[in-house]
Write a protein that holds these residues in place. Sequence first.
Motif, short mmCIF file in Angstrom:
data_model
loop_
_atom_site.label_atom_id
_atom_site.label_comp_id
_atom_site.label_asym_id
_atom_site.label_seq_id
_atom_site.Cartn_x
_atom_site.Cartn_y
_atom_site.Cartn_z
N THR A 190 8.99 8.78 -77.28
CA THR A 190 10.24 8.79 -78.04
C THR A 190 11.37 7.99 -77.39
O THR A 190 12.27 7.54 -78.08
N THR A 191 11.33 7.80 -76.07
CA THR A 191 12.40 7.07 -75.38
C THR A 191 12.17 5.57 -75.50
O THR A 191 11.17 5.07 -74.98
N PRO A 192 13.03 4.82 -76.18
CA PRO A 192 12.75 3.40 -76.41
C PRO A 192 12.83 2.52 -75.17
O PRO A 192 12.06 1.57 -75.03
N TYR A 193 13.77 2.81 -74.29
CA TYR A 193 13.93 1.98 -73.08
C TYR A 193 13.96 2.85 -71.84
O TYR A 193 14.64 3.89 -71.81
N ILE A 194 13.23 2.44 -70.82
CA ILE A 194 13.14 3.18 -69.57
C ILE A 194 13.58 2.27 -68.44
O ILE A 194 13.07 1.15 -68.28
N ASP A 195 14.53 2.73 -67.65
CA ASP A 195 15.10 1.93 -66.57
C ASP A 195 14.05 1.53 -65.54
O ASP A 195 13.20 2.35 -65.15
N ILE A 196 14.11 0.27 -65.11
CA ILE A 196 13.25 -0.22 -64.03
C ILE A 196 13.98 0.06 -62.71
O ILE A 196 15.08 -0.45 -62.49
N PRO A 197 13.43 0.88 -61.82
CA PRO A 197 14.10 1.18 -60.55
C PRO A 197 14.46 -0.09 -59.79
O PRO A 197 13.74 -1.10 -59.86
N GLN A 198 15.57 -0.05 -59.07
CA GLN A 198 16.08 -1.23 -58.38
C GLN A 198 15.07 -1.82 -57.42
O GLN A 198 14.94 -3.05 -57.29
N GLU A 199 14.31 -0.97 -56.72
CA GLU A 199 13.34 -1.48 -55.75
C GLU A 199 12.23 -2.29 -56.44
O GLU A 199 11.72 -3.26 -55.88
N ILE A 200 11.87 -1.88 -57.64
CA ILE A 200 10.88 -2.64 -58.40
C ILE A 200 11.50 -3.95 -58.90
O ILE A 200 10.86 -5.01 -58.84
N GLN A 201 12.75 -3.89 -59.36
CA GLN A 201 13.44 -5.11 -59.78
C GLN A 201 13.48 -6.13 -58.64
O GLN A 201 13.25 -7.33 -58.84
N ASP A 202 13.76 -5.64 -57.43
CA ASP A 202 13.83 -6.53 -56.27
C ASP A 202 12.49 -7.17 -55.98
O ASP A 202 12.40 -8.36 -55.67
N PHE A 203 11.41 -6.38 -56.08
CA PHE A 203 10.07 -6.92 -55.84
C PHE A 203 9.71 -7.96 -56.91
O PHE A 203 9.13 -9.00 -56.61
N TYR A 204 10.07 -7.67 -58.15
CA TYR A 204 9.79 -8.60 -59.25
C TYR A 204 10.34 -10.00 -58.95
O TYR A 204 9.76 -11.01 -59.36
N LYS A 205 11.46 -10.06 -58.24
CA LYS A 205 12.10 -11.36 -58.00
C LYS A 205 11.25 -12.29 -57.13
O LYS A 205 11.51 -13.48 -57.08
N MET A 206 10.22 -11.74 -56.47
CA MET A 206 9.31 -12.59 -55.70
C MET A 206 8.53 -13.54 -56.62
O MET A 206 8.15 -14.63 -56.21
N PHE A 207 8.28 -13.11 -57.85
CA PHE A 207 7.44 -13.93 -58.73
C PHE A 207 7.93 -13.96 -60.18
O PHE A 207 7.31 -14.60 -61.03
N ARG A 208 9.05 -13.31 -60.43
CA ARG A 208 9.63 -13.31 -61.76
C ARG A 208 11.06 -13.82 -61.67
O ARG A 208 11.67 -13.71 -60.62
N PRO A 209 11.60 -14.36 -62.75
CA PRO A 209 10.99 -14.53 -64.07
C PRO A 209 9.84 -15.54 -64.02
O PRO A 209 9.88 -16.49 -63.24
N SER A 210 8.85 -15.32 -64.85
CA SER A 210 7.74 -16.27 -64.94
C SER A 210 8.05 -17.27 -66.05
O SER A 210 8.80 -16.96 -66.97
N PRO A 211 7.49 -18.47 -65.96
CA PRO A 211 7.87 -19.51 -66.92
C PRO A 211 7.27 -19.33 -68.31
O PRO A 211 6.14 -18.86 -68.46
N LEU A 212 8.04 -19.71 -69.30
CA LEU A 212 7.53 -19.89 -70.65
C LEU A 212 7.32 -21.39 -70.80
O LEU A 212 8.25 -22.18 -70.62
N VAL A 213 6.10 -21.81 -71.09
CA VAL A 213 5.74 -23.23 -71.06
C VAL A 213 5.46 -23.74 -72.47
O VAL A 213 4.73 -23.10 -73.23
N ARG A 214 6.04 -24.88 -72.80
CA ARG A 214 5.70 -25.57 -74.04
C ARG A 214 4.50 -26.46 -73.74
O ARG A 214 4.55 -27.35 -72.89
N ALA A 215 3.41 -26.23 -74.43
CA ALA A 215 2.15 -26.93 -74.16
C ALA A 215 2.12 -28.29 -74.85
O ALA A 215 1.26 -28.57 -75.69
#
Length: 458
Positions: free
Chosen positions: A65-90
């Motif tokens: 039922t909950t539409p959006y769930i917060d991403i903990p800050q520590e996970i957000q920080d880890f994501y920055k090692m490889f995210r955002p990932s590219p959207l590529v036009r082929a």
Amino acid sequence: MSNERIPYKIYLEENELPKQWYNVRADMKKKPAPLLNPATGKPCTLEDLSHVFCEELAKQELDDTTPYIDIPQEIQDFYKMFRPSPLVRAYFLEKKLGTPAKIYYKFEGNNTSGSHKLNSAIAQAYYAKKQGLKGVTTETGAGQWGTALSMACSYFDLDCNVYMVKVSYEQKPFRREVMRTYGANVTPSPSNTTEVGRKILAEFPDTNGSLGCAISEAVEAATTKEGYRYVLGSVLSQVLLHQTIIGLEAKAAMDKYGIKPDTIIGCAGGGSNLGGLIAPFMGEKLRGEADYRFIAVEPASCPSLTRGTYAYDFCDTGKICPLQKMYTLGSGFMPSPNHAGGLRYHGMSAILSELYDQGLMEARSVEQTSVFEAAEMFARVEGILPAPESSHAIRAAIDEALKCKETGEEKTILFGLTGTGYFDMYAYGAFNDGKMSDYIPTDEEIAKSIANLPKIEG
């Protein structure tokens, strides 16, 4: 907007990274059926699931039922090692095909694990660490999930025990060594280290293993060892939740340039990457805000959506996991050992199964030689060696683009490139040597497996 204004790669800034995961179940009028406790046949409670999963992950699994769930800050920080990932036009693939279609892909292979799996692995490891656990157990098929989890556990200093499908363990020694480099213990499954493994070996002494087998062993190992829990790389709703960062990023990148996809395509094994990619677009469709065409692409040798049955089934071969209502080939279904394209799970995510059953999503199966033909074409023009799993989506994207060539339609196609294929050279070698064959299970084989489904109404 003219093609010239759309770059080859679209990147978001770090400050544009999603801060919340999107729970598509909140917008589904008819929700996926609940998980059932195999002992009681009743819907699983938080207490039931917390014996197997981390408590916070069990809460996410039950929350529809909950539409959006917060991403903990520590996970957000880890994501920055490889995210955002590219959207590529082929652009180069479009030119090769001579199609008026506009093709985009969201590339998730720009991390050491080589796939999208790290998006959920780091989240599950974080919640395990937060709960004070010693470690986690899991299964892995092609090895992408095991690699991602070993990286995440290393980051949080958690013990990581991986049961790897035997045929992959033997065919992908380098994938295994990456896991060990990050500190994981890797065991070929089925093994003699668990009761369920010994039982499966006694019944099928020559088996090459399956994800269902490996899941059974990993769950047993987690539930019989103090301070451990089981984590899963696909299928579960909590995993699809974490993977929605893929679709949220893709939509944000497209919105920057006023791009709206007509068709969204993803490969489908357990459903994590497909579910993650389509989630925000599906949410718009469910809310009546926009319309899209969604295509799930699965292997012809393990066709759970296109030839399976929508029913309650065990998530594992040993029949110790909760029961899930899903499109399934039967928990005892064993994919052919000559199937090298990944996506070997016998069932499909409950979320995707329900969406498919409601007619909100299409599905098709493709043969693996055709998949590898598409993979090689893509590699030669786009410069990325794709994972065999991802190449199922590439196959369908090429087919859709060629239809546009015939009709002259300038449709916009988005597909998920889930990862790279550098650890899949055994399979590429078989294809290049002309030794790869297409195995398609017979109706009789599938019927035999389906006959063993648990007798549950609903």
